[in-house]
Scaffold this motif. Sequence first.
Motif, PDB file in Angstrom:
ATOM      1  N   VAL A 198     -30.499   5.627 -39.337  1.00  0.00           N
ATOM      2  CA  VAL A 198     -29.961   5.191 -38.054  1.00  0.00           C
ATOM      3  C   VAL A 198     -30.117   6.315 -37.035  1.00  0.00           C
ATOM      4  CG1 VAL A 198     -27.870   4.449 -36.850  1.00  0.00           C
ATOM      5  CG2 VAL A 198     -28.293   3.680 -39.189  1.00  0.00           C
ATOM      6  N   GLY A 199     -30.542   5.950 -35.834  1.00  0.00           N
ATOM      7  CA  GLY A 199     -30.705   6.924 -34.760  1.00  0.00           C
ATOM      8  C   GLY A 199     -30.587   6.229 -33.424  1.00  0.00           C
ATOM      9  N   GLY A 200     -31.467   6.579 -32.514  1.00  0.00           N
ATOM     10  CA  GLY A 200     -31.462   5.979 -31.185  1.00  0.00           C
ATOM     11  C   GLY A 200     -32.751   6.286 -30.459  1.00  0.00           C
ATOM     12  N   PRO A 201     -32.821   5.949 -29.182  1.00  0.00           N
ATOM     13  CA  PRO A 201     -34.052   6.156 -28.437  1.00  0.00           C
ATOM     14  C   PRO A 201     -34.388   7.634 -28.203  1.00  0.00           C
ATOM     15  CG  PRO A 201     -32.331   5.396 -26.967  1.00  0.00           C
ATOM     16  CD  PRO A 201     -31.779   5.323 -28.357  1.00  0.00           C
ATOM     17  N   SER A 202     -33.389   8.491 -28.294  1.00  0.00           N
ATOM     18  CA  SER A 202     -33.646   9.932 -28.203  1.00  0.00           C
ATOM     19  C   SER A 202     -33.560  10.482 -29.628  1.00  0.00           C
ATOM     20  CB  SER A 202     -32.595  10.609 -27.323  1.00  0.00           C
ATOM     21  OG  SER A 202     -31.358  10.666 -27.994  1.00  0.00           O
ATOM     22  N   ASN A 203     -33.842  11.725 -29.780  1.00  0.00           N
ATOM     23  CA  ASN A 203     -33.750  12.339 -31.109  1.00  0.00           C
ATOM     24  C   ASN A 203     -32.448  13.107 -31.282  1.00  0.00           C
ATOM     25  OD1 ASN A 203     -36.912  12.516 -30.276  1.00  0.00           O
ATOM     26  ND2 ASN A 203     -36.580  11.837 -32.352  1.00  0.00           N
ATOM     27  N   LYS A 204     -31.434  12.713 -30.530  1.00  0.00           N
ATOM     28  CA  LYS A 204     -30.161  13.421 -30.513  1.00  0.00           C
ATOM     29  C   LYS A 204     -29.286  13.114 -31.733  1.00  0.00           C
ATOM     30  CE  LYS A 204     -26.415  14.313 -27.272  1.00  0.00           C
ATOM     31  NZ  LYS A 204     -25.855  13.987 -25.967  1.00  0.00           N
ATOM     32  N   TYR A 205     -29.276  11.883 -32.174  1.00  0.00           N
ATOM     33  CA  TYR A 205     -28.414  11.467 -33.287  1.00  0.00           C
ATOM     34  C   TYR A 205     -29.249  10.908 -34.423  1.00  0.00           C
ATOM     35  CZ  TYR A 205     -24.969  11.628 -29.546  1.00  0.00           C
ATOM     36  OH  TYR A 205     -24.188  12.029 -28.496  1.00  0.00           O
ATOM     37  N   SER A 239     -30.883  -5.125 -34.413  1.00  0.00           N
ATOM     38  CA  SER A 239     -31.237  -3.797 -34.921  1.00  0.00           C
ATOM     39  C   SER A 239     -30.947  -2.687 -33.912  1.00  0.00           C
ATOM     40  CB  SER A 239     -32.712  -3.763 -35.307  1.00  0.00           C
ATOM     41  OG  SER A 239     -33.525  -4.042 -34.182  1.00  0.00           O
ATOM     42  N   LYS A 240     -30.665  -3.080 -32.681  1.00  0.00           N
ATOM     43  CA  LYS A 240     -30.284  -2.119 -31.640  1.00  0.00           C
ATOM     44  C   LYS A 240     -28.875  -2.467 -31.193  1.00  0.00           C
ATOM     45  CE  LYS A 240     -34.883  -1.350 -29.699  1.00  0.00           C
ATOM     46  NZ  LYS A 240     -35.694  -1.421 -28.459  1.00  0.00           N
ATOM     47  N   LEU A 241     -27.968  -1.545 -31.439  1.00  0.00           N
ATOM     48  CA  LEU A 241     -26.569  -1.766 -31.081  1.00  0.00           C
ATOM     49  C   LEU A 241     -26.113  -0.680 -30.120  1.00  0.00           C
ATOM     50  CD1 LEU A 241     -25.316  -2.329 -34.734  1.00  0.00           C
ATOM     51  CD2 LEU A 241     -25.816  -4.112 -33.077  1.00  0.00           C
ATOM     52  N   LYS A 242     -25.059  -0.981 -29.402  1.00  0.00           N
ATOM     53  CA  LYS A 242     -24.339   0.014 -28.608  1.00  0.00           C
ATOM     54  C   LYS A 242     -22.942   0.054 -29.197  1.00  0.00           C
ATOM     55  CE  LYS A 242     -26.907   1.150 -24.855  1.00  0.00           C
ATOM     56  NZ  LYS A 242     -26.619   1.860 -23.662  1.00  0.00           N
ATOM     57  N   VAL A 243     -22.421   1.257 -29.414  1.00  0.00           N
ATOM     58  CA  VAL A 243     -21.131   1.431 -30.074  1.00  0.00           C
ATOM     59  C   VAL A 243     -20.173   2.181 -29.154  1.00  0.00           C
ATOM     60  CG1 VAL A 243     -19.949   2.370 -32.096  1.00  0.00           C
ATOM     61  CG2 VAL A 243     -22.275   1.493 -32.316  1.00  0.00           C
ATOM     62  N   SER A 244     -18.939   1.697 -29.114  1.00  0.00           N
ATOM     63  CA  SER A 244     -17.892   2.362 -28.345  1.00  0.00           C
ATOM     64  C   SER A 244     -16.699   2.640 -29.245  1.00  0.00           C
ATOM     65  CB  SER A 244     -17.448   1.494 -27.169  1.00  0.00           C
ATOM     66  OG  SER A 244     -16.354   2.114 -26.515  1.00  0.00           O
ATOM     67  N   PHE A 245     -16.167   3.845 -29.117  1.00  0.00           N
ATOM     68  CA  PHE A 245     -14.958   4.210 -29.847  1.00  0.00           C
ATOM     69  C   PHE A 245     -13.779   4.411 -28.898  1.00  0.00           C
ATOM     70  CE2 PHE A 245     -18.235   5.139 -32.927  1.00  0.00           C
ATOM     71  CZ  PHE A 245     -17.676   4.640 -34.086  1.00  0.00           C
ATOM     72  N   LEU A 246     -13.965   4.012 -27.644  1.00  0.00           N
ATOM     73  CA  LEU A 246     -12.861   4.070 -26.685  1.00  0.00           C
ATOM     74  C   LEU A 246     -11.814   3.019 -27.032  1.00  0.00           C
ATOM     75  CD1 LEU A 246     -14.679   4.439 -23.243  1.00  0.00           C
ATOM     76  CD2 LEU A 246     -13.409   6.189 -24.489  1.00  0.00           C
ATOM     77  N   PRO A 247     -10.577   3.189 -26.590  1.00  0.00           N
ATOM     78  CA  PRO A 247      -9.579   2.127 -26.773  1.00  0.00           C
ATOM     79  C   PRO A 247     -10.092   0.826 -26.135  1.00  0.00           C
ATOM     80  CG  PRO A 247      -8.543   4.143 -26.007  1.00  0.00           C
ATOM     81  CD  PRO A 247     -10.023   4.365 -25.924  1.00  0.00           C
ATOM     82  N   GLN A 248      -9.697  -0.287 -26.698  1.00  0.00           N
ATOM     83  CA  GLN A 248     -10.208  -1.586 -26.289  1.00  0.00           C
ATOM     84  C   GLN A 248     -10.162  -1.802 -24.772  1.00  0.00           C
ATOM     85  OE1 GLN A 248      -8.624  -4.836 -28.527  1.00  0.00           O
ATOM     86  NE2 GLN A 248      -9.843  -6.351 -27.466  1.00  0.00           N
ATOM     87  N   GLY A 249      -9.103  -1.415 -24.118  1.00  0.00           N
ATOM     88  CA  GLY A 249      -8.962  -1.621 -22.683  1.00  0.00           C
ATOM     89  C   GLY A 249      -9.900  -0.788 -21.824  1.00  0.00           C
ATOM     90  N   LEU A 250     -10.560   0.202 -22.422  1.00  0.00           N
ATOM     91  CA  LEU A 250     -11.457   1.083 -21.661  1.00  0.00           C
ATOM     92  C   LEU A 250     -12.934   0.870 -21.993  1.00  0.00           C
ATOM     93  CD1 LEU A 250      -9.442   4.430 -21.918  1.00  0.00           C
ATOM     94  CD2 LEU A 250      -9.502   2.808 -20.014  1.00  0.00           C
ATOM     95  N   PRO A 271     -18.775   1.901 -17.830  1.00  0.00           N
ATOM     96  CA  PRO A 271     -20.215   2.128 -18.062  1.00  0.00           C
ATOM     97  C   PRO A 271     -20.481   3.500 -18.688  1.00  0.00           C
ATOM     98  CG  PRO A 271     -19.795   1.462 -15.779  1.00  0.00           C
ATOM     99  CD  PRO A 271     -18.461   1.710 -16.418  1.00  0.00           C
ATOM    100  N   PHE A 272     -21.582   3.597 -19.381  1.00  0.00           N
ATOM    101  CA  PHE A 272     -22.082   4.850 -19.965  1.00  0.00           C
ATOM    102  C   PHE A 272     -21.153   5.453 -21.017  1.00  0.00           C
ATOM    103  CE2 PHE A 272     -23.470   4.640 -15.461  1.00  0.00           C
ATOM    104  CZ  PHE A 272     -24.798   4.334 -15.696  1.00  0.00           C
ATOM    105  N   THR A 273     -20.344   4.635 -21.660  1.00  0.00           N
ATOM    106  CA  THR A 273     -19.436   5.154 -22.688  1.00  0.00           C
ATOM    107  C   THR A 273     -19.792   4.636 -24.073  1.00  0.00           C
ATOM    108  OG1 THR A 273     -17.864   3.346 -22.341  1.00  0.00           O
ATOM    109  CG2 THR A 273     -17.540   5.366 -21.043  1.00  0.00           C
ATOM    110  N   LYS A 274     -20.931   3.977 -24.188  1.00  0.00           N
ATOM    111  CA  LYS A 274     -21.368   3.447 -25.471  1.00  0.00           C
ATOM    112  C   LYS A 274     -22.595   4.218 -25.949  1.00  0.00           C
ATOM    113  CE  LYS A 274     -19.796  -1.164 -24.208  1.00  0.00           C
ATOM    114  NZ  LYS A 274     -19.445  -0.873 -22.812  1.00  0.00           N
ATOM    115  N   GLY A 275     -22.597   4.524 -27.232  1.00  0.00           N
ATOM    116  CA  GLY A 275     -23.722   5.248 -27.809  1.00  0.00           C
ATOM    117  C   GLY A 275     -24.716   4.310 -28.458  1.00  0.00           C
TER     118      GLY A 275
END
Length: 182
Positions: free
Chosen positions: A138-145, A103-114, A118-122
Amino acid sequence: MNMRFKSVFAVTALAIISLSTTIRAETAAPQAVDQVDIQQYAGKWYEIAHLPMYFQRKCVSNITAQYSLNADQTMRVLNSCRIANGELISSEGVAYSQNAGNSKLKVSFLPQGLRWIPFTKGHYWVLRVDPEYKVALVGGPSNKYLWILSREPQLDEATYQSYLETAKHYGYDVTKLIKLPH
């Protein structure tokens, strides 16, 4: 007169502190649901509403997210929308589970090789999902998204309001939600 001003100031300050404490007491930190069945969650979702965010600034309609399970147990994410000139744009990413309940995911939209950077996943936390996996918050630990998603392009008003109440409970400013047409 000076003493009277100090008394009024003190009463006003106490009222403001009391009000802010009451407001905070009515909200809770965002919490992901305990468990998400990834197989049921996979598939196409229509975005009903979202908080403003930089990556969606060009979208004017038809925002969707398509999730599918990869062989390595990550999820492929394909977000798409229409922009002002009618063109369909999309962005492909990958989601990595951060807990046993998925239920808690980290998502990256960077190209696969990148994606190792660190710190590039939302954060992508499923805050609420109905038992039939037809509507999700869907949101996250902050109220930003924040996103309200549905399996159908439209969502009935009662269900929408119910999900807004959950978002408010978690401290999200739902007055800033953007709803775009499908």
